[in-house]
Design a protein around this motif. Structure first.
Motif, PDB file in Angstrom:
ATOM      1  N   CYS A   6       7.984  -8.393 -12.480  1.00 40.37           N
ATOM      2  CA  CYS A   6       6.854  -7.497 -12.241  1.00 40.37           C
ATOM      3  C   CYS A   6       5.539  -8.190 -12.599  1.00 40.37           C
ATOM      4  CB  CYS A   6       7.022  -6.226 -13.074  1.00 40.37           C
ATOM      5  SG  CYS A   6       5.648  -5.104 -12.825  1.00 40.37           S
ATOM      6  N   GLY A   8       2.679  -6.348 -12.094  1.00 41.84           N
ATOM      7  CA  GLY A   8       1.746  -5.219 -12.178  1.00 41.84           C
ATOM      8  C   GLY A   8       0.852  -5.383 -13.397  1.00 41.84           C
ATOM      9  N   CYS A  11       2.522  -5.267 -16.980  1.00 45.48           N
ATOM     10  CA  CYS A  11       3.375  -6.437 -17.227  1.00 45.48           C
ATOM     11  C   CYS A  11       2.554  -7.725 -17.269  1.00 45.48           C
ATOM     12  CB  CYS A  11       4.486  -6.515 -16.186  1.00 45.48           C
ATOM     13  SG  CYS A  11       5.728  -5.238 -16.421  1.00 45.48           S
ATOM     14  N   CYS A  43       4.199  -2.910  -9.775  1.00 48.17           N
ATOM     15  CA  CYS A  43       4.785  -2.079 -10.837  1.00 48.17           C
ATOM     16  C   CYS A  43       6.146  -1.510 -10.439  1.00 48.17           C
ATOM     17  CB  CYS A  43       3.826  -0.944 -11.176  1.00 48.17           C
ATOM     18  SG  CYS A  43       4.468   0.104 -12.468  1.00 48.17           S
ATOM     19  N   MET A  44       7.105  -1.680 -11.366  1.00 47.21           N
ATOM     20  CA  MET A  44       8.461  -1.169 -11.120  1.00 47.21           C
ATOM     21  C   MET A  44       8.689   0.150 -11.853  1.00 47.21           C
ATOM     22  SD  MET A  44      10.738  -4.592 -11.491  1.00 47.21           S
ATOM     23  CE  MET A  44      10.430  -6.090 -10.618  1.00 47.21           C
ATOM     24  N   GLU A  46       8.273   0.817 -15.066  1.00 43.13           N
ATOM     25  CA  GLU A  46       8.825   0.705 -16.420  1.00 43.13           C
ATOM     26  C   GLU A  46       7.776   0.186 -17.387  1.00 43.13           C
ATOM     27  OE1 GLU A  46      12.696  -0.258 -17.112  1.00 43.13           O
ATOM     28  OE2 GLU A  46      13.409   0.431 -15.172  1.00 43.13           O
ATOM     29  N   CYS A  47       6.532   0.551 -17.144  1.00 46.47           N
ATOM     30  CA  CYS A  47       5.411   0.048 -17.957  1.00 46.47           C
ATOM     31  C   CYS A  47       5.552   0.406 -19.429  1.00 46.47           C
ATOM     32  CB  CYS A  47       4.098   0.624 -17.476  1.00 46.47           C
ATOM     33  SG  CYS A  47       3.809   0.412 -15.749  1.00 46.47           S
TER      34      CYS A  47
END
Ligand code: FES
Length: 81
Positions: A6, A8, A11, A43-44, A46-47
């Motif tokens: 990631c 994002g 991350c 972004c996946m 899971e931030c």
């Protein structure tokens, strides 16, 4: 094997660039360039987790730059061998 990292904003702040560099170096060191594809992703979702979100095939992991080498040895090398 496909590894998606990631990139994002959350991350990125947790060191995704460093994780990518470390994984690239280890892939080259172990001569696995033909067997592993590194990809970036937005972004996946899971931030909130610690570390950078990394997806190996369809499994998700959270990897900090400090434990990227351990992750490579424990997860990547074991799966690929
Ligand atoms: S920015 Fe990586 S999971 Fe959201």
């Amino acid at each position: 094997m496909e590894i998606t990292i990631c990139v994002g904003s959350s991350c990125h702040l947790k060191g995704s660039r460093d994780v990518i560099k470390i994984l690239e170096r280890l892939i080259t060191l172990h001569r696995l360039e033909d067997r592993i594809t590194l990809k970036g992703s937005f972004c996946m979702g899971e931030c909130s987790k610690k570390g950078v979100c990394v997806c190996v095939d369809s499994d998700r992991f959270n990897v900090a730059p400090l434990n990227a080498e351990l992750f490579f040895n424990d997860v990547i090398l074991k799966r690929i061998n």
